[in-house]
Design an enzyme around this catalytic site. Structure first.
Site, PDB file in Angstrom:
ATOM      1  N   GLU A  22      41.557  38.512  44.152  1.00  0.00           N
ATOM      2  CA  GLU A  22      41.824  38.170  42.730  1.00  0.00           C
ATOM      3  C   GLU A  22      42.899  39.132  42.166  1.00  0.00           C
ATOM      4  O   GLU A  22      42.633  40.225  42.014  1.00  0.00           O
ATOM      5  CB  GLU A  22      40.658  38.118  41.690  1.00  0.00           C
ATOM      6  CG  GLU A  22      41.276  37.416  40.416  1.00  0.00           C
ATOM      7  CD  GLU A  22      40.000  37.351  39.615  1.00  0.00           C
ATOM      8  OE1 GLU A  22      39.976  36.964  38.400  1.00  0.00           O
ATOM      9  OE2 GLU A  22      38.618  37.906  39.958  1.00  0.00           O
ATOM     10  N   GLU A  28      45.022  45.621  32.913  1.00  0.00           N
ATOM     11  CA  GLU A  28      43.713  45.648  33.428  1.00  0.00           C
ATOM     12  C   GLU A  28      43.686  46.510  34.774  1.00  0.00           C
ATOM     13  O   GLU A  28      42.745  46.852  35.166  1.00  0.00           O
ATOM     14  CB  GLU A  28      42.728  44.487  33.498  1.00  0.00           C
ATOM     15  CG  GLU A  28      42.373  43.939  32.270  1.00  0.00           C
ATOM     16  CD  GLU A  28      41.550  42.697  32.552  1.00  0.00           C
ATOM     17  OE1 GLU A  28      40.663  42.763  33.325  1.00  0.00           O
ATOM     18  OE2 GLU A  28      41.788  41.769  31.523  1.00  0.00           O
ATOM     19  N   ASP A  55      43.020  32.919  38.669  1.00  0.00           N
ATOM     20  CA  ASP A  55      42.256  32.846  37.203  1.00  0.00           C
ATOM     21  C   ASP A  55      43.000  32.735  36.185  1.00  0.00           C
ATOM     22  O   ASP A  55      44.457  33.377  35.919  1.00  0.00           O
ATOM     23  CB  ASP A  55      41.892  34.196  36.982  1.00  0.00           C
ATOM     24  CG  ASP A  55      40.683  34.608  35.972  1.00  0.00           C
ATOM     25  OD1 ASP A  55      41.147  34.187  34.721  1.00  0.00           O
ATOM     26  OD2 ASP A  55      39.844  35.351  36.048  1.00  0.00           O
ATOM     27  N   HIS A  58      44.054  35.372  33.529  1.00  0.00           N
ATOM     28  CA  HIS A  58      45.108  36.486  34.203  1.00  0.00           C
ATOM     29  C   HIS A  58      46.410  35.987  34.261  1.00  0.00           C
ATOM     30  O   HIS A  58      47.541  36.559  34.175  1.00  0.00           O
ATOM     31  CB  HIS A  58      44.377  37.061  35.250  1.00  0.00           C
ATOM     32  CG  HIS A  58      43.270  37.879  35.216  1.00  0.00           C
ATOM     33  ND1 HIS A  58      43.347  39.014  34.094  1.00  0.00           N
ATOM     34  CD2 HIS A  58      41.860  37.734  35.705  1.00  0.00           C
ATOM     35  CE1 HIS A  58      42.034  39.316  34.321  1.00  0.00           C
ATOM     36  NE2 HIS A  58      41.410  38.700  35.191  1.00  0.00           N
ATOM     37  N   HIS A  81      38.972  30.511  38.637  1.00  0.00           N
ATOM     38  CA  HIS A  81      38.227  30.890  37.208  1.00  0.00           C
ATOM     39  C   HIS A  81      39.010  30.248  36.046  1.00  0.00           C
ATOM     40  O   HIS A  81      40.389  30.343  36.403  1.00  0.00           O
ATOM     41  CB  HIS A  81      38.206  32.511  37.214  1.00  0.00           C
ATOM     42  CG  HIS A  81      37.462  33.046  38.221  1.00  0.00           C
ATOM     43  ND1 HIS A  81      37.463  34.577  38.310  1.00  0.00           N
ATOM     44  CD2 HIS A  81      36.481  32.752  38.996  1.00  0.00           C
ATOM     45  CE1 HIS A  81      36.653  34.823  39.315  1.00  0.00           C
ATOM     46  NE2 HIS A  81      36.167  33.804  39.725  1.00  0.00           N
ATOM     47  N   ARG A  87      39.647  34.672  26.142  1.00  0.00           N
ATOM     48  CA  ARG A  87      38.642  34.976  27.241  1.00  0.00           C
ATOM     49  C   ARG A  87      37.421  34.249  26.749  1.00  0.00           C
ATOM     50  O   ARG A  87      36.027  34.439  27.304  1.00  0.00           O
ATOM     51  CB  ARG A  87      38.263  36.356  26.899  1.00  0.00           C
ATOM     52  CG  ARG A  87      38.165  37.204  28.470  1.00  0.00           C
ATOM     53  CD  ARG A  87      39.005  36.808  29.550  1.00  0.00           C
ATOM     54  NE  ARG A  87      38.790  37.221  30.787  1.00  0.00           N
ATOM     55  CZ  ARG A  87      38.832  38.330  31.535  1.00  0.00           C
ATOM     56  NH1 ARG A  87      39.289  39.270  30.859  1.00  0.00           N
ATOM     57  NH2 ARG A  87      38.434  38.581  32.833  1.00  0.00           N
ATOM     58  N   GLU A 116      34.525  31.654  33.779  1.00  0.00           N
ATOM     59  CA  GLU A 116      34.637  33.001  33.563  1.00  0.00           C
ATOM     60  C   GLU A 116      34.960  33.552  32.353  1.00  0.00           C
ATOM     61  O   GLU A 116      36.227  34.015  32.154  1.00  0.00           O
ATOM     62  CB  GLU A 116      35.258  33.740  34.665  1.00  0.00           C
ATOM     63  CG  GLU A 116      35.062  35.131  34.827  1.00  0.00           C
ATOM     64  CD  GLU A 116      35.513  35.888  35.787  1.00  0.00           C
ATOM     65  OE1 GLU A 116      35.295  36.679  36.734  1.00  0.00           O
ATOM     66  OE2 GLU A 116      36.992  35.720  35.838  1.00  0.00           O
TER      67      GLU A 116
END
Length: 142
Positions: A22, A28, A55, A58, A81, A87, A116
């Site tokens: 991922e 991050e 995701d 992201h 995701h 978020r 997620e």
């Protein structure tokens, strides 16, 4: 990583699972911050025991839109995701999931789409079923 992934992918495959990579946004991580990087690693290893997760949270920091990234992952995409730009669960935020879902249909994606999120926008008993309805409607109508 590359030296060990072949063996790890083979071991995963022997156990009937896949090792999934991922890409995480550059806020991050300083490694594998793009879907293209994850796909490139999978292409280098070239083993069915290694695949990609995308995701939506992201992907919002990438230079390309989510639909282009999903097409790039192609049949190497094995997991998705979803979360909003803040978020929380999909629905109350600003991310447009439709182009990405359309690309998933285009490539024939049949895997799971997993919420997620780090927090919820309200009471879980209310917002999670609403989010699932929202996602199903988007997937149906994209």
């Amino acid at each position: 990583l590359l030296d060990q992934l072949s063996g790890l992918a083979a071991a995963a495959h022997d156990h009937g699972v896949a090792l999934l990579l991922e890409a995480v946004n550059p806020k991050e991580t300083d490694y594998m911050a793009t879907v293209g990087h994850a796909v490139s690693i999978c292409e280098q290893i070239n083993h069915p025991g290694l695949a990609v997760i995308v995701d939506f949270f992201h992907m919002q920091w990438e230079d390309q839109p989510a639909d282009a990234l999903i097409r790039r992952a192609g049949n190497g995409l094995k997991h998705v995701h979803v979360a909003e730009d803040s978020r929380v669960e999909p629905g109350p935020g600003a991310l447009d999931f439709r182009p990405g879902f359309a690309a998933m249909k285009e490539i024939g994606y049949q895997g799971h789409v997993v919420i997620e999120c780090r927090t919820l926008s309200g009471n879980g008993e209310e917002v999670l079923p609403a989010s699932v309805r929202y996602l199903r409607e988007l997937m149906t109508n994209c």
